[in-house]
Design a protein around this motif. Sequence first.
Motif, short mmCIF file in Angstrom:
data_model
loop_
_atom_site.label_atom_id
_atom_site.label_comp_id
_atom_site.label_asym_id
_atom_site.label_seq_id
_atom_site.Cartn_x
_atom_site.Cartn_y
_atom_site.Cartn_z
N LYS A 169 41.59 36.41 16.89
CA LYS A 169 42.95 37.02 17.91
C LYS A 169 42.88 36.25 18.68
N LEU A 170 42.05 36.58 19.81
CA LEU A 170 41.72 36.65 20.93
C LEU A 170 40.76 35.51 21.41
N GLN A 171 39.95 35.37 20.30
CA GLN A 171 38.93 33.76 20.63
C GLN A 171 40.13 32.63 20.32
N HIS A 172 41.28 33.15 19.67
CA HIS A 172 41.82 31.35 19.82
C HIS A 172 42.69 31.46 20.65
N ALA A 173 43.76 32.60 20.80
CA ALA A 173 44.52 32.71 22.23
C ALA A 173 44.63 31.61 23.02
N LYS A 174 45.84 30.90 23.15
CA LYS A 174 46.16 30.41 24.40
C LYS A 174 46.02 30.78 25.59
N GLY A 175 45.97 30.21 26.72
CA GLY A 175 46.44 31.38 27.51
C GLY A 175 45.10 31.81 27.98
N LEU A 176 43.92 32.44 27.46
CA LEU A 176 43.62 33.44 27.53
C LEU A 176 42.00 32.67 28.11
N LYS A 177 41.59 33.09 29.30
CA LYS A 177 40.33 32.42 29.79
C LYS A 177 39.34 33.81 30.05
N ILE A 178 38.19 33.92 29.26
CA ILE A 178 37.55 34.96 29.23
C ILE A 178 36.01 34.88 30.23
N GLU A 179 35.83 35.73 30.98
CA GLU A 179 34.12 35.67 31.75
C GLU A 179 33.64 36.91 31.84
N THR A 180 32.67 36.82 32.27
CA THR A 180 31.92 38.42 32.01
C THR A 180 31.37 38.20 33.06
N ARG A 181 31.67 37.93 34.30
CA ARG A 181 31.67 37.49 36.14
C ARG A 181 32.63 39.02 36.46
N GLY A 182 32.65 40.18 37.49
CA GLY A 182 33.81 40.47 37.46
C GLY A 182 34.44 40.22 38.38
N VAL A 183 35.87 40.36 39.13
CA VAL A 183 36.11 39.68 40.05
C VAL A 183 35.79 39.33 41.88
N GLU A 184 34.79 39.82 41.72
CA GLU A 184 34.07 40.14 43.36
C GLU A 184 33.62 38.41 42.65
N ASP A 185 32.69 38.06 41.83
CA ASP A 185 32.30 37.23 42.07
C ASP A 185 33.60 35.71 41.79
N ILE A 186 34.12 36.51 40.79
CA ILE A 186 35.10 35.02 40.72
C ILE A 186 35.53 34.81 42.07
N PHE A 187 36.77 35.34 42.46
CA PHE A 187 37.69 35.45 43.68
C PHE A 187 36.77 35.48 45.28
N ALA A 188 35.04 35.26 45.18
CA ALA A 188 34.88 35.88 46.24
C ALA A 188 34.88 35.08 47.83
N ASP A 189 35.24 34.12 47.09
CA ASP A 189 35.45 33.00 48.63
C ASP A 189 37.58 33.09 48.43
N CYS A 190 38.30 33.99 48.28
CA CYS A 190 39.88 33.98 48.47
C CYS A 190 40.71 35.43 48.50
N LYS A 191 38.98 35.97 48.50
CA LYS A 191 39.68 37.59 48.44
C LYS A 191 41.32 37.86 49.18
N ASP A 192 41.59 37.36 50.30
CA ASP A 192 42.80 37.16 50.75
C ASP A 192 44.08 37.34 49.84
N ARG A 193 44.25 36.13 48.87
CA ARG A 193 44.76 35.49 47.59
C ARG A 193 44.70 36.50 46.29
N VAL A 194 44.25 37.37 46.71
CA VAL A 194 44.07 38.49 45.17
C VAL A 194 44.86 39.66 45.36
#
Length: 211
Positions: free
Chosen positions: A57-82
């Motif tokens: 059910k989650l594998q095909h869920a619209k609106g969902l993106k799966i990331e193996t990385r943590g938030v620190e890596d994903i949003f490293a360049d915009c931390k002030d907007r988190v």
Amino acid sequence: MASSTPTPGKTFVVEHLDPELEEWSALEYAAIASESHAAGAQFLLSSVPEAFQLPEKLQHAKGLKIETRGVEDIFADCKDRVCLLDPAAPKDLSPEDGDAFDVFLFGGILGDDPPRDRTSELRKKGYQGRRLGPVQMTTDTAVRVTRMVVQDRVPVDQIPYVDHPELKISKHESTQMPFRYVKDKTGAPIMPEGMVDLIKRDSEKALDDLL
């Protein structure tokens, strides 16, 4: 005074902090994905181990993106907007935060009873924090409320809530939920599809184990 004009879709992130994915968490995540997609927002599930087997059910869920990385890596360049949704934050979330932040971060699993302060692991990373009032919410409710505040511009204290609702399990049994929920138009708590049936099955199993 807050503008009533809806804010463009945001990104809602649950940093998955549990080694497993329980069935009730999967139902919550599916609800978040569905509602985010409908609202023009994105739901990101981060820190998911590569070997993790997500339910179909989650594998095909619209609106969902799966990331193996943590938030620190994903949003490293915009931390002030988190913005970290943090029960210990000194300030409640407001509609104006929809202008100040693009990403709203939740530490899973939020719906612990009693709360285990799982968010402390994210608090240490230095994100700006906001809270959603004094009553513990499930993860899907926390995302739902946040979206209503920052996208729909509804103040957090004007959202219709029901606290600690009682669910009828059978003719003679009921169980009280230890969380705050958003009310639907009929006054009932909004829960993920399949959640009430799951709660009933778990309650019946617990009763059987006592016999």
